[in-house]
Write a protein that holds these residues in place. Structure first.
Motif, PDB file in Angstrom:
ATOM      1  N   ARG A 182       0.891  -1.323  -0.053  1.00 23.94           N
ATOM      2  CA  ARG A 182       0.060   0.142   0.692  1.00 23.94           C
ATOM      3  C   ARG A 182       0.973   1.482   0.578  1.00 23.94           C
ATOM      4  O   ARG A 182       0.651   2.079  -0.536  1.00 23.94           O
ATOM      5  CB  ARG A 182      -1.142  -0.273   1.416  1.00 23.94           C
ATOM      6  CG  ARG A 182      -1.858  -1.238   1.485  1.00 23.94           C
ATOM      7  CD  ARG A 182      -2.734  -1.187   2.393  1.00 23.94           C
ATOM      8  NE  ARG A 182      -3.744  -2.120   2.296  1.00 23.94           N
ATOM      9  CZ  ARG A 182      -4.124  -3.281   3.174  1.00 23.94           C
ATOM     10  NH1 ARG A 182      -2.608  -3.557   3.961  1.00 23.94           N
ATOM     11  NH2 ARG A 182      -4.461  -4.069   2.767  1.00 23.94           N
ATOM     12  N   GLU A 184       4.197   1.955  -1.401  1.00 26.59           N
ATOM     13  CA  GLU A 184       4.286   1.916  -2.944  1.00 26.59           C
ATOM     14  C   GLU A 184       3.447   2.190  -3.802  1.00 26.59           C
ATOM     15  O   GLU A 184       3.841   2.839  -4.834  1.00 26.59           O
ATOM     16  CB  GLU A 184       5.425   0.595  -3.016  1.00 26.59           C
ATOM     17  CG  GLU A 184       6.227   0.049  -2.437  1.00 26.59           C
ATOM     18  CD  GLU A 184       7.294   1.296  -2.185  1.00 26.59           C
ATOM     19  OE1 GLU A 184       7.697   2.625  -2.732  1.00 26.59           O
ATOM     20  OE2 GLU A 184       7.772   0.711  -0.776  1.00 26.59           O
ATOM     21  N   HIS A 185       2.107   1.558  -3.320  1.00 29.95           N
ATOM     22  CA  HIS A 185       1.000   2.080  -4.448  1.00 29.95           C
ATOM     23  C   HIS A 185       1.083   3.433  -4.100  1.00 29.95           C
ATOM     24  O   HIS A 185       1.058   4.095  -5.100  1.00 29.95           O
ATOM     25  CB  HIS A 185       0.243   1.478  -4.444  1.00 29.95           C
ATOM     26  CG  HIS A 185      -1.158   1.945  -5.067  1.00 29.95           C
ATOM     27  ND1 HIS A 185      -2.453   2.395  -4.520  1.00 29.95           N
ATOM     28  CD2 HIS A 185      -2.322   1.568  -6.132  1.00 29.95           C
ATOM     29  CE1 HIS A 185      -3.169   2.463  -5.215  1.00 29.95           C
ATOM     30  NE2 HIS A 185      -2.925   1.925  -6.152  1.00 29.95           N
ATOM     31  N   ARG A 190       5.475   1.906  -8.789  1.00 33.26           N
ATOM     32  CA  ARG A 190       4.933   0.348  -8.933  1.00 33.26           C
ATOM     33  C   ARG A 190       6.606  -0.659  -9.070  1.00 33.26           C
ATOM     34  O   ARG A 190       6.373  -1.540  -8.681  1.00 33.26           O
ATOM     35  CB  ARG A 190       5.448   0.634 -10.262  1.00 33.26           C
ATOM     36  CG  ARG A 190       4.845  -0.922 -11.491  1.00 33.26           C
ATOM     37  CD  ARG A 190       2.448  -0.749 -11.060  1.00 33.26           C
ATOM     38  NE  ARG A 190       1.712  -1.509 -11.594  1.00 33.26           N
ATOM     39  CZ  ARG A 190       1.002  -1.637 -11.925  1.00 33.26           C
ATOM     40  NH1 ARG A 190       0.325  -1.351 -10.931  1.00 33.26           N
ATOM     41  NH2 ARG A 190       0.421  -2.771 -12.762  1.00 33.26           N
ATOM     42  N   LEU A 193       6.395  -1.469  -5.034  1.00 30.84           N
ATOM     43  CA  LEU A 193       5.622  -2.552  -5.796  1.00 30.84           C
ATOM     44  C   LEU A 193       5.002  -3.746  -5.884  1.00 30.84           C
ATOM     45  O   LEU A 193       5.364  -4.352  -5.383  1.00 30.84           O
ATOM     46  CB  LEU A 193       4.264  -1.766  -6.160  1.00 30.84           C
ATOM     47  CG  LEU A 193       3.257  -2.972  -6.083  1.00 30.84           C
ATOM     48  CD1 LEU A 193       1.858  -2.876  -5.256  1.00 30.84           C
ATOM     49  CD2 LEU A 193       1.949  -1.910  -6.743  1.00 30.84           C
ATOM     50  N   LEU A 222      -4.127  -4.265  -7.240  1.00 32.26           N
ATOM     51  CA  LEU A 222      -2.766  -2.908  -7.168  1.00 32.26           C
ATOM     52  C   LEU A 222      -2.545  -3.268  -8.643  1.00 32.26           C
ATOM     53  O   LEU A 222      -2.024  -1.989  -8.886  1.00 32.26           O
ATOM     54  CB  LEU A 222      -2.174  -3.025  -5.680  1.00 32.26           C
ATOM     55  CG  LEU A 222      -2.284  -2.754  -4.667  1.00 32.26           C
ATOM     56  CD1 LEU A 222      -1.271  -2.597  -3.270  1.00 32.26           C
ATOM     57  CD2 LEU A 222      -2.757  -1.867  -4.774  1.00 32.26           C
ATOM     58  N   GLY A 227      -5.550  -0.642 -10.678  1.00 34.80           N
ATOM     59  CA  GLY A 227      -5.334  -0.032  -9.293  1.00 34.80           C
ATOM     60  C   GLY A 227      -5.781   0.278  -8.116  1.00 34.80           C
ATOM     61  O   GLY A 227      -5.317   1.376  -7.765  1.00 34.80           O
ATOM     62  N   ARG A 229      -8.553   0.934  -4.489  1.00 35.92           N
ATOM     63  CA  ARG A 229      -7.597   1.044  -3.682  1.00 35.92           C
ATOM     64  C   ARG A 229      -7.841  -0.030  -2.600  1.00 35.92           C
ATOM     65  O   ARG A 229      -8.275  -0.988  -2.760  1.00 35.92           O
ATOM     66  CB  ARG A 229      -8.855   1.990  -2.745  1.00 35.92           C
ATOM     67  CG  ARG A 229      -9.151   3.604  -3.719  1.00 35.92           C
ATOM     68  CD  ARG A 229      -9.240   4.325  -2.845  1.00 35.92           C
ATOM     69  NE  ARG A 229      -9.792   5.659  -3.808  1.00 35.92           N
ATOM     70  CZ  ARG A 229      -8.477   6.336  -2.676  1.00 35.92           C
ATOM     71  NH1 ARG A 229      -7.745   6.759  -2.509  1.00 35.92           N
ATOM     72  NH2 ARG A 229      -8.565   8.005  -3.579  1.00 35.92           N
TER      73      ARG A 229
END
Length: 233
Positions: A182, A184-185, A190, A193, A222, A227, A229
Motif C-alpha cells: 500500500r 508503494e502504491h 510500481r 510494489l 493494485l 490500481g 484502493r
C-alpha cells in the motif's frame, strides 16, 4: 557488552536473569543450555564477567549483586532497565490515542534492533520472542496505517521505516507486506510494489505456505488496470 568471546552468553544470561529472576543455579544452568547444562563453575564465571561488564550504579552498587548466602536467588539489581519495558510502556500509552500516539509509537519502534533474542532463542525465551514479535508487528502496522493515507499525518518515509523495523523482527509477517504494498502504491512506485510482492512470494515459497486470501486480493487490486484502493489489514 562484547559480541565475541563470552559476551553473547553473558548477554543471554542477563536476559534470563531480567525476565526470569529468582531462579536457582540448577535451573539457570539448564536454561542456558538444555542439551548440555552449564556447571555451577561456568555459571559463576559468566556471572562474574557480566558483573564486570555492567559495572555499578551511581551509588556504587553492582548491577549484578553478589549473593550473600547459598539460598539467595540469582537476580539483577532493580536499577537495571530493559528496552522492552520502555517499548511496552510507550506502546500501551500510545495505541489507544489514535494518530496522537504516533510520536510514542515511533519512539517505541526506534528501540528495536532486529529479532528479539536473535535467530536461535533458547527454549525459555521462545514464548517471550513470540509475544514481543507480535507486539512489534502490531505497532509497525499501526504506524504504517496512519502514515500512508494522504492527510496531516502522511509520511511515506516514516511508514517505510516502520515496516522495515517490523520485517527485521519477522520477515514472514504477511500483514506488513500488505502495508508495504500500500505504501508503494500510494507513492506511485510500481517497481517498489513489485519488490514487495516478489519478496513475500519468495518468503512463502521457502516456508511452503500459500499467500493469505487478503494478500492475493490486494495484489490483484493494485496490479489491476485501475490500481484499486487498498482496504483492510
Amino acid at each position: 557488552m562484547a559480541t565475541t568471546g563470552h559476551g553473547p552468553s553473558q548477554a543471554r544470561l542477563a536476559a534470563l536473569l531480567y525476565f526470569r529472576p529468582g531462579r536457582s543455579a540448577d535451573v539457570l544452568c539448564a536454561d542456558m543450555d538444555p542439551v548440555s547444562p552449564w556447571s555451577t563453575a561456568t555459571l559463576n564465571a559468566r556471572l562474574q564477567g557480566l558483573r564486570r561488564a555492567l559495572g555499578n550504579d551511581p551509588a556504587g552498587n553492582a548491577y549484578v549483586p553478589r549473593r550473600r548466602s547459598g539460598d539467595d536467588p540469582y537476580e539483577l539489581s532493580e536499577a537495571v532497565r530493559c528496552d522492552w519495558a520502555r517499548f511496552t510502556q510507550l506502546a500501551q500509552r500510545a495505541l489507544p490515542q489514535g494518530t496522537a500516539g504516533l510520536p510514542d509509537l515511533e519512539k517505541a519502534l526506534g528501540l528495536i534492533r532486529g529479532r528479539p533474542f536473535g535467530t536461535r532463542p533458547l527454549p525459555w525465551a521462545e514464548p517471550y520472542q513470540q509475544e514481543m514479535s507480535t507486539r512489534i508487528i502490531d505497532v509497525a502496522h499501526t504506524v504504517a496505517t496512519y502514515r500512508t493515507p494522504t492527510g496531516p499525518h502522511h509520511d511515506l518515509t516514516a511508514a517505510r521505516q516502520a515496516i522495515a523495523t517490523g520485517l527485521d523482527v519477522d520477515d514472514s509477517a504477511e500483514l506488513l507486506y500488505r502495508d508495504w504494498m500500500r505504501i508503494e502504491h500510494a507513492a506511485g512506485n510500481r517497481a517498489g510494489l513489485h519488490t514487495a510482492i516478489t519478496r513475500i512470494q519468495d518468503i512463502n515459497r521457502k516456508i511452503d505456505c500459500s499467500l493469505e486470501n487478503e494478500t492475493e486480493q490486494l495484489i490483484n487490486d493494485l496490479l489491476g488496470p485501475t490500481g484499486g484502493r487498498a482496504r483492510g489489514r
